[in-house]
Write an enzyme that holds these catalytic residues in place. Structure first.
Site, PDB file in Angstrom:
ATOM      1  N   ILE A  19      24.373  -3.498  28.477  1.00  0.00           N
ATOM      2  CA  ILE A  19      23.251  -2.557  28.643  1.00  0.00           C
ATOM      3  C   ILE A  19      21.919  -3.314  28.674  1.00  0.00           C
ATOM      4  CG2 ILE A  19      21.990  -0.698  27.475  1.00  0.00           C
ATOM      5  CD1 ILE A  19      24.738   0.164  26.233  1.00  0.00           C
ATOM      6  N   ASP A  38      17.782 -13.085  22.531  1.00  0.00           N
ATOM      7  CA  ASP A  38      19.249 -13.005  22.417  1.00  0.00           C
ATOM      8  C   ASP A  38      19.748 -14.301  21.779  1.00  0.00           C
ATOM      9  OD1 ASP A  38      21.468 -11.126  24.293  1.00  0.00           O
ATOM     10  OD2 ASP A  38      22.204 -12.927  23.279  1.00  0.00           O
ATOM     11  N   VAL A  60      18.673 -11.550  15.786  1.00  0.00           N
ATOM     12  CA  VAL A  60      17.917 -10.360  15.382  1.00  0.00           C
ATOM     13  C   VAL A  60      18.070 -10.016  13.901  1.00  0.00           C
ATOM     14  CG1 VAL A  60      17.745  -9.258  17.653  1.00  0.00           C
ATOM     15  CG2 VAL A  60      19.768  -8.822  16.220  1.00  0.00           C
ATOM     16  N   ASN A  86      17.977  -3.445  21.099  1.00  0.00           N
ATOM     17  CA  ASN A  86      19.269  -3.043  21.645  1.00  0.00           C
ATOM     18  C   ASN A  86      20.446  -3.892  21.186  1.00  0.00           C
ATOM     19  OD1 ASN A  86      21.099  -2.073  23.980  1.00  0.00           O
ATOM     20  ND2 ASN A  86      20.838  -4.268  24.397  1.00  0.00           N
ATOM     21  N   SER A 140      23.910   5.372  19.286  1.00  0.00           N
ATOM     22  CA  SER A 140      25.168   5.643  19.985  1.00  0.00           C
ATOM     23  C   SER A 140      25.525   7.107  19.792  1.00  0.00           C
ATOM     24  CB  SER A 140      26.297   4.782  19.411  1.00  0.00           C
ATOM     25  OG  SER A 140      27.551   5.246  19.889  1.00  0.00           O
ATOM     26  N   TYR A 154      29.876   0.589  11.893  1.00  0.00           N
ATOM     27  CA  TYR A 154      29.162   0.793  13.169  1.00  0.00           C
ATOM     28  C   TYR A 154      28.546   2.191  13.202  1.00  0.00           C
ATOM     29  CZ  TYR A 154      28.425   0.920  18.246  1.00  0.00           C
ATOM     30  OH  TYR A 154      27.870   1.016  19.488  1.00  0.00           O
ATOM     31  N   LYS A 158      24.524   3.197  13.190  1.00  0.00           N
ATOM     32  CA  LYS A 158      23.865   3.929  14.282  1.00  0.00           C
ATOM     33  C   LYS A 158      23.208   5.207  13.763  1.00  0.00           C
ATOM     34  CE  LYS A 158      24.842   0.942  17.488  1.00  0.00           C
ATOM     35  NZ  LYS A 158      23.776   0.115  18.055  1.00  0.00           N
ATOM     36  N   VAL A 187      30.260   2.869  27.273  1.00  0.00           N
ATOM     37  CA  VAL A 187      29.746   2.176  28.459  1.00  0.00           C
ATOM     38  C   VAL A 187      30.651   0.992  28.771  1.00  0.00           C
ATOM     39  CG1 VAL A 187      27.708   1.099  29.493  1.00  0.00           C
ATOM     40  CG2 VAL A 187      27.421   2.737  27.634  1.00  0.00           C
ATOM     41  N   THR A 189      31.059  -2.217  29.141  1.00  0.00           N
ATOM     42  CA  THR A 189      30.413  -3.513  28.877  1.00  0.00           C
ATOM     43  C   THR A 189      31.393  -4.388  28.103  1.00  0.00           C
ATOM     44  OG1 THR A 189      29.566  -2.992  26.675  1.00  0.00           O
ATOM     45  CG2 THR A 189      28.198  -2.302  28.532  1.00  0.00           C
TER      46      THR A 189
HETATM   47  N1  LIG Z   1      29.194  -0.403  25.187  1.00  0.00           N
HETATM   48  C1  LIG Z   1      29.207   0.809  24.664  1.00  0.00           C
HETATM   49  O1  LIG Z   1      30.123   1.599  24.876  1.00  0.00           O
HETATM   50  C2  LIG Z   1      28.075   1.271  23.784  1.00  0.00           C
HETATM   51  C3  LIG Z   1      27.973   2.640  23.490  1.00  0.00           C
HETATM   52  C4  LIG Z   1      26.944   3.070  22.669  1.00  0.00           C
HETATM   53  C5  LIG Z   1      26.036   2.167  22.163  1.00  0.00           C
HETATM   54  N2  LIG Z   1      26.164   0.855  22.464  1.00  0.00           N
HETATM   55  C6  LIG Z   1      25.184  -0.063  21.895  1.00  0.00           C
HETATM   56  O2  LIG Z   1      24.453  -0.669  22.946  1.00  0.00           O
HETATM   57  C7  LIG Z   1      23.986  -1.950  22.544  1.00  0.00           C
HETATM   58  C8  LIG Z   1      24.379  -2.987  23.564  1.00  0.00           C
HETATM   59  O3  LIG Z   1      25.782  -2.974  23.673  1.00  0.00           O
HETATM   60  P1  LIG Z   1      26.542  -3.661  24.889  1.00  0.00           P
HETATM   61  O4  LIG Z   1      27.765  -2.849  25.103  1.00  0.00           O
HETATM   62  O5  LIG Z   1      25.618  -3.903  26.015  1.00  0.00           O
HETATM   63  O6  LIG Z   1      26.969  -5.034  24.164  1.00  0.00           O
HETATM   64  P2  LIG Z   1      27.277  -6.508  24.738  1.00  0.00           P
HETATM   65  O7  LIG Z   1      28.239  -7.116  23.780  1.00  0.00           O
HETATM   66  O8  LIG Z   1      27.627  -6.450  26.191  1.00  0.00           O
HETATM   67  O9  LIG Z   1      25.862  -7.244  24.590  1.00  0.00           O
HETATM   68  C9  LIG Z   1      25.276  -7.428  23.339  1.00  0.00           C
HETATM   69  C10 LIG Z   1      24.241  -8.548  23.442  1.00  0.00           C
HETATM   70  O10 LIG Z   1      23.655  -8.685  22.136  1.00  0.00           O
HETATM   71  C11 LIG Z   1      23.602 -10.062  21.813  1.00  0.00           C
HETATM   72  N3  LIG Z   1      23.657 -10.218  20.347  1.00  0.00           N
HETATM   73  C12 LIG Z   1      24.697  -9.965  19.522  1.00  0.00           C
HETATM   74  N4  LIG Z   1      24.374 -10.284  18.254  1.00  0.00           N
HETATM   75  C13 LIG Z   1      23.093 -10.736  18.286  1.00  0.00           C
HETATM   76  C14 LIG Z   1      22.192 -11.215  17.301  1.00  0.00           C
HETATM   77  N5  LIG Z   1      22.542 -11.307  16.005  1.00  0.00           N
HETATM   78  N6  LIG Z   1      20.954 -11.599  17.687  1.00  0.00           N
HETATM   79  C15 LIG Z   1      20.591 -11.523  18.994  1.00  0.00           C
HETATM   80  N7  LIG Z   1      21.394 -11.091  19.964  1.00  0.00           N
HETATM   81  C16 LIG Z   1      22.636 -10.698  19.617  1.00  0.00           C
HETATM   82  C17 LIG Z   1      24.800 -10.691  22.503  1.00  0.00           C
HETATM   83  O11 LIG Z   1      24.620 -12.089  22.674  1.00  0.00           O
HETATM   84  C18 LIG Z   1      24.825  -9.915  23.819  1.00  0.00           C
HETATM   85  O12 LIG Z   1      24.019 -10.526  24.799  1.00  0.00           O
HETATM   86  C19 LIG Z   1      24.560  -2.189  21.146  1.00  0.00           C
HETATM   87  O13 LIG Z   1      23.605  -1.850  20.171  1.00  0.00           O
HETATM   88  C20 LIG Z   1      25.733  -1.221  21.094  1.00  0.00           C
HETATM   89  O14 LIG Z   1      26.060  -0.859  19.787  1.00  0.00           O
HETATM   90  C21 LIG Z   1      27.146   0.376  23.268  1.00  0.00           C
END
Ligand SMILES: NC(=O)c1ccc[n+]([C@@H]2O[C@H](COP(=O)([O-])OP(=O)(O)OC[C@H]3O[C@@H](n4cnc5c(N)ncnc54)[C@H](O)[C@@H]3O)[C@@H](O)[C@H]2O)c1
Length: 255
Positions: A19, A38, A60, A86, A140, A154, A158, A187, A189
């Site tokens: 995302i 990141d 983060v 994010n 989420s 988790y 959230k 999503v 991902t």
């Molecule tokens: N994928 C889903 O279904 C979904 C649904 C609802 C919410 N979300 C939320 O959306 C957000 C993004 O999720 P995504 O699916 O794109 O994840 P992803 O795993 O594809 O990407 C996450 C990114 O965060 C970075 N990251 C992880 N830990 C970190 C840290 N300590 N410091 C800095 N960067 C860090 C990773 O390197 C990566 O680039 C998250 O908060 C997740 O909880 C995802």
């Protein structure tokens, strides 16, 4: 033609994947100057180069790293107009409360919730100085609905993001700063793929509840973030902004 975020300085955490990455690209297309924070120092510089932005290696969960991220945006580009907080994790050892240990619980709280507190705390002084800003914190749909396929820390993290965002939205509404929580449905991902790779049955159990019959693509979530970041959403604050393919509205889904 000017973009919808023309010349706005936008900080995006977790911008190297999923995302966050889709949002970094959409923000850049809309004319924003993007600062990516990141952990991924392999991909970060290449992505920043691709969109003409800045990469800051940032954990983060570290107050120093987060302060340095927002300071870099301010000192390099002159403002902090948008913060898309994010970054998040969803590790497999965060599961039912019956099996999830304290270490897994705490790690997820740190990365998913404490990070949002740190990022908001770092962004707000700049936004207060300029009397404007839009903060979008990724929560989420699981913050709104219970799941039998539990990830207890988790979900709790959230829920915390929702409450924190709502309160900040109310507190800073008259300072020209908007704070909203984004609630994506599932999503497509790496985060979700990783979680379900080992357990296709679990994926299917989630999918069956989505009226649209599919998971979202990251770009569909990024489009909502562009809206919340831009002045088009100028009367939206303290909101839980659902982008979930209808999950939260469904009682029975079509076959
Ligand atoms: N994928 C889903 O279904 C979904 C649904 C609802 C919410 N979300 C939320 O959306 C957000 C993004 O999720 P995504 O699916 O794109 O994840 P992803 O795993 O594809 O990407 C996450 C990114 O965060 C970075 N990251 C992880 N830990 C970190 C840290 N300590 N410091 C800095 N960067 C860090 C990773 O390197 C990566 O680039 C998250 O908060 C997740 O909880 C995802």
């Amino acid at each position: 033609m000017a973009g919808r975020l023309q010349d706005k300085v936008a900080v995006v955490t977790g911008g190297c994947s999923g995302i966050g990455l889709a949002t970094v690209r959409r923000f850049a297309e809309e004319g924003a100057i993007v600062v990516i924070g990141d952990l991924d120092a392999d991909r970060g510089p290449t992505i920043a180069q691709e969109i003409g932005g800045t990469f800051v290696r940032c954990d983060v969960t570290s107050a120093d790293d987060v302060d340095a991220l927002f300071r870099t945006a301010w000192e390099t580009h002159g403002s902090v107009d948008v913060a898309f907080n994010n970054a998040g994790i969803s590790p497999p050892d965060d599961d039912s409360i019956l099996t999830t240990g304290l270490d897994a619980w705490r790690r997820v709280q740190e990365v998913n919730l404490t990070s949002v507190y740190l990022c908001c705390k770092a962004a707000l002084p700049y936004m207060l100085e300029q009397h404007s800003g839009s903060i979008i914190n990724t929560a989420s749909f699981v913050a709104r609905m219970g799941a039998a396929t539990s990830q207890i820390s988790y979900t709790a993290s959230k829920g915390g993001v929702l409450a924190l965002s709502r309160e900040l939205g109310v507190q800073f509404a008259r300072e020209g700063i908007r704070v909203n929580a984004l609630c994506p449905g599932p999503v497509n991902t790496p985060l979700l793929q990783e979680l379900f790779a080992s357990d296709p049955e679990r994926a299917q159990r989630r999918l069956v509840h989505v009226p649209m019959g599919r998971f979202a693509e990251p770009a569909e979530i990024a489009n909502a973030v562009v809206f919340l970041a831009s002045d088009e959403s100028s009367f939206i604050t303290a909101a839980d902004f659902l982008v979930d393919g209808g999950i939260s509205g469904a009682y029975v889904t079509p076959l």
